[in-house]
Motif scaffolding. Structure first.
Motif, mmCIF file in Angstrom:
data_model
loop_
_atom_site.group_PDB
_atom_site.id
_atom_site.type_symbol
_atom_site.label_atom_id
_atom_site.label_comp_id
_atom_site.label_asym_id
_atom_site.label_seq_id
_atom_site.Cartn_x
_atom_site.Cartn_y
_atom_site.Cartn_z
ATOM 1 N N LEU A 90 0.838 -1.204 0.000
ATOM 2 C CA LEU A 90 0.000 0.000 0.000
ATOM 3 C C LEU A 90 0.872 1.254 0.000
ATOM 4 O O LEU A 90 0.546 2.239 -0.668
ATOM 5 C CB LEU A 90 -0.920 -0.020 1.228
ATOM 6 N N GLY A 91 1.986 1.190 0.733
ATOM 7 C CA GLY A 91 2.896 2.329 0.745
ATOM 8 C C GLY A 91 3.454 2.607 -0.643
ATOM 9 O O GLY A 91 3.488 3.764 -1.095
ATOM 10 N N ASP A 92 3.883 1.526 -1.335
ATOM 11 C CA ASP A 92 4.390 1.696 -2.698
ATOM 12 C C ASP A 92 3.342 2.349 -3.585
ATOM 13 O O ASP A 92 3.620 3.292 -4.330
ATOM 14 C CB ASP A 92 4.757 0.330 -3.297
ATOM 15 N N ARG A 93 2.123 1.840 -3.494
ATOM 16 C CA ARG A 93 1.070 2.367 -4.373
ATOM 17 C C ARG A 93 0.741 3.807 -4.037
ATOM 18 O O ARG A 93 0.512 4.626 -4.932
ATOM 19 C CB ARG A 93 -0.185 1.511 -4.248
ATOM 20 N N THR A 94 0.704 4.105 -2.751
ATOM 21 C CA THR A 94 0.411 5.481 -2.336
ATOM 22 C C THR A 94 1.461 6.441 -2.871
ATOM 23 O O THR A 94 1.154 7.515 -3.405
ATOM 24 C CB THR A 94 0.379 5.552 -0.808
ATOM 25 N N LEU A 95 2.733 6.021 -2.740
ATOM 26 C CA LEU A 95 3.820 6.879 -3.194
ATOM 27 C C LEU A 95 3.744 7.094 -4.705
ATOM 28 O O LEU A 95 3.906 8.216 -5.201
ATOM 29 C CB LEU A 95 5.149 6.238 -2.797
ATOM 30 N N VAL A 96 3.465 6.020 -5.443
ATOM 31 C CA VAL A 96 3.356 6.154 -6.898
ATOM 32 C C VAL A 96 2.187 7.056 -7.274
ATOM 33 O O VAL A 96 2.296 7.899 -8.167
ATOM 34 C CB VAL A 96 3.213 4.758 -7.546
ATOM 35 N N ALA A 97 1.051 6.894 -6.549
ATOM 36 C CA ALA A 97 -0.108 7.737 -6.851
ATOM 37 C C ALA A 97 0.216 9.205 -6.594
ATOM 38 O O ALA A 97 -0.120 10.078 -7.409
ATOM 39 C CB ALA A 97 -1.298 7.295 -6.003
ATOM 40 N N ALA A 98 0.893 9.479 -5.465
ATOM 41 C CA ALA A 98 1.257 10.861 -5.157
ATOM 42 C C ALA A 98 2.221 11.406 -6.208
ATOM 43 O O ALA A 98 2.110 12.572 -6.629
ATOM 44 C CB ALA A 98 1.882 10.935 -3.767
ATOM 45 N N ALA A 99 3.169 10.569 -6.650
ATOM 46 C CA ALA A 99 4.133 11.026 -7.653
ATOM 47 C C ALA A 99 3.431 11.332 -8.972
ATOM 48 O O ALA A 99 3.718 12.339 -9.626
ATOM 49 C CB ALA A 99 5.204 9.959 -7.869
ATOM 50 N N GLU A 100 2.488 10.469 -9.362
ATOM 51 C CA GLU A 100 1.791 10.718 -10.620
ATOM 52 C C GLU A 100 0.957 11.991 -10.538
ATOM 53 O O GLU A 100 0.884 12.759 -11.495
ATOM 54 C CB GLU A 100 0.920 9.514 -10.976
ATOM 55 N N ARG A 101 0.340 12.205 -9.370
ATOM 56 C CA ARG A 101 -0.453 13.418 -9.173
ATOM 57 C C ARG A 101 0.458 14.647 -9.272
ATOM 58 O O ARG A 101 0.081 15.659 -9.860
ATOM 59 C CB ARG A 101 -1.084 13.343 -7.783
ATOM 60 N N THR A 102 1.638 14.554 -8.681
ATOM 61 C CA THR A 102 2.565 15.686 -8.714
ATOM 62 C C THR A 102 3.027 15.957 -10.140
ATOM 63 O O THR A 102 3.067 17.115 -10.583
ATOM 64 C CB THR A 102 3.771 15.392 -7.817
ATOM 65 N N GLU A 103 3.382 14.878 -10.862
ATOM 66 C CA GLU A 103 3.848 15.064 -12.234
ATOM 67 C C GLU A 103 2.746 15.659 -13.099
ATOM 68 O O GLU A 103 2.997 16.501 -13.960
ATOM 69 C CB GLU A 103 4.300 13.735 -12.818
ATOM 70 N N ALA A 104 1.499 15.205 -12.855
ATOM 71 C CA ALA A 104 0.398 15.709 -13.668
ATOM 72 C C ALA A 104 0.093 17.167 -13.349
ATOM 73 O O ALA A 104 -0.451 17.887 -14.190
ATOM 74 C CB ALA A 104 -0.845 14.857 -13.435
ATOM 75 N N ALA A 105 0.446 17.618 -12.144
ATOM 76 C CA ALA A 105 0.156 18.998 -11.762
ATOM 77 C C ALA A 105 1.111 19.984 -12.425
ATOM 78 O O ALA A 105 0.790 21.163 -12.544
ATOM 79 C CB ALA A 105 0.237 19.151 -10.249
ATOM 80 N N VAL A 106 2.282 19.493 -12.841
ATOM 81 C CA VAL A 106 3.276 20.396 -13.431
ATOM 82 C C VAL A 106 2.811 20.798 -14.823
ATOM 83 O O VAL A 106 2.516 19.936 -15.652
ATOM 84 C CB VAL A 106 4.648 19.708 -13.500
ATOM 85 N N PRO A 107 2.697 22.100 -15.098
ATOM 86 C CA PRO A 107 2.197 22.528 -16.403
ATOM 87 C C PRO A 107 3.268 22.377 -17.470
ATOM 88 O O PRO A 107 4.446 22.194 -17.153
ATOM 89 C CB PRO A 107 1.871 24.002 -16.162
ATOM 90 N N PRO A 108 2.886 22.451 -18.746
ATOM 91 C CA PRO A 108 3.894 22.439 -19.801
ATOM 92 C C PRO A 108 4.824 23.639 -19.678
ATOM 93 O O PRO A 108 4.488 24.647 -19.053
ATOM 94 C CB PRO A 108 3.083 22.493 -21.088
#
Lengths: 237, 160
Positions: free
Chosen positions: B48-66
């Motif tokens: 669950l920790g791995d998945r949580t971290l990956v989800a947070a990372a994907e959310r962060t990457e998606a938040a970065v604008p072009p």
């Protein structure tokens, strides 16, 4: 009568014991089976999110329209792709750093690197994509010059090389590509010219000349050939 | 003497049965609660920790604008599991060498990890989020793009 009762009582006592033993065995078996099932479920639930994320990011980078080794999205330049190194991919996709990575395109293995600093936790993650691989090959076509000679260029990248060789008694004044005049010299064209041409395909290149001698017009261009290949990205831990 | 023995035997037998039964149940309980269940909880917590971290990372990457965005100020909500392995945890953003990273900090050392973020090198990533309060990612592009993780109770001004 009393003997019979005695026998029955002993049998019942033994049946009781046997029943108890059977109950113990059944409970033990069910427990072990349950633990085994739970173990399998846990093993199946391990989807390796880190490796999956790295593999997805790498595959997305490999077919990204903005990358240097692609022409468009999902269209790779064969020469640029074959020069990819693990260091390039590490720079572009930080998620794969330290992981073992293998990228293969069709039969060819482009990158194969063993991981270092991430502990290996089992099965590698494989991402499979179908991509178009484009190669550019130089082609030439020549034509004997008469009043209107033309070469049909089927596929080109917007640049063609035109070489005109004439005998002194024939003058090439104009070369048209499609409906555009790309070379014109009233006193006669001779030699090698690099010209930009319209992006129509196929493109007729016409030599308009006067005179009665012979000559050849040669057109060189770069033709694009595309093949569809499987791009397989394997990322271990 | 013999009569009393015969009277005793079912009592002894039943007592033995009861003893064996109790012993068996105790053994099962000890096996489960002493070994199997905690191991499984830890394994599930790690996963669950791995998945949580990956989800947070994907959310962060998606938040970065072009990269061609000039001015931006937005907040993205991040939903994280409240607890992992029964304990609250934190997700901390930082830098390691030339790459921005997200780290999951958890009291149990079997749960946690660090991920490298795939964001452009000139994007500054910082801040931290605690799992028990609503978390958000703030993207702010006044002078270079800054990505900040934070909690509901920390204001965006404090996070700067």
């Amino acid at each position: 009568m009393s003997d019979c009762a005695e026998v029955v009582r002993i049998d019942r006592a033994q049946a009781n014991l046997i029943g108890f033993a059977v109950a113990l065995v059944v409970v033990t078996t069910v427990t072990v089976a349950g633990a085994t099932l739970a173990n399998d479920a846990l093993a199946d639930a391990d989807r390796q999110p880190g490796a999956t994320r790295a593999a997805e990011a790498l595959a997305a980078h490999l077919v990204d329209a903005d990358a240097t080794h692609t022409r468009r999205r999902n269209a790779l330049r064969a020469s640029a792709v074959s020069n990819l190194t693990a260091a390039d991919l590490d720079d572009a996709v930080p998620a794969i750093r330290g992981r073992s990575v293998r990228v293969s395109l069709g039969e060819a293995v482009l990158v194969d690197r063993e991981g270092e600093d991430v502990p290996d936790d089992g099965r590698p993650v494989v991402v499979d994509r179908r991509v178009r691989v484009e190669r550019w090959t130089p082609e030439t076509d020549r034509v004997a010059l008469d009043d209107r000679a033309q070469v049909l260029v089927d596929d080109h990248d917007g640049r063609v090389t035109i070489r005109v060789e004439t005998s002194p008694s024939r003058t090439v004044r104009t070369v048209r590509a499609g409906d555009r005049v790309v070379l014109h010299d009233p006193s006669g064209l001779d030699g090698r010219y690099d010209v930009s041409v319209p992006h129509t395909r196929p493109l007729p290149v016409a030599f308009e000349s006067v005179g009665y001698g012979g000559g050849t017009g040669t057109v060189g261009w770069t033709a694009r050939t595309g093949t569809v290949e499987r791009l397989v990205v394997t990322v271990g831990a | 003497m013999r009569a009393s023995d015969r009277g005793l035997s079912p009592v002894v037998g039943k007592t033995l049965e009861l003893g064996v039964g109790v012993l068996f149940v105790a053994l099962l309980t000890a096996t489960f609660f002493g070994g199997i269940a905690p191991d499984y909880r830890a394994a599930v917590g790690t996963e669950l920790g791995d998945r949580t971290l990956v989800a947070a990372a994907e959310r962060t990457e998606a938040a970065v604008p072009p990269s061609d965005v000039l001015d931006i100020d937005r907040r993205v909500a991040v939903r994280l599991p409240e607890t992992i392995h029964g304990d609250p945890y934190r997700i901390v953003a930082g830098r390691r060498g030339d790459v921005s990273t997200l780290t999951l900090v958890h009291p149990d050392d079997r749960v946690g990890g660090r991920l490298r973020l795939g964001v452009p090198g000139d994007v500054a990533v910082g801040g931290a989020a605690t799992s028990t309060s609503p978390s958000w990612i703030r993207v702010d592009g006044e002078n270079g793009i800054r990505v900040t993780l934070g909690d509901g109770d920390a204001t965006a001004e404090e996070a700067r």
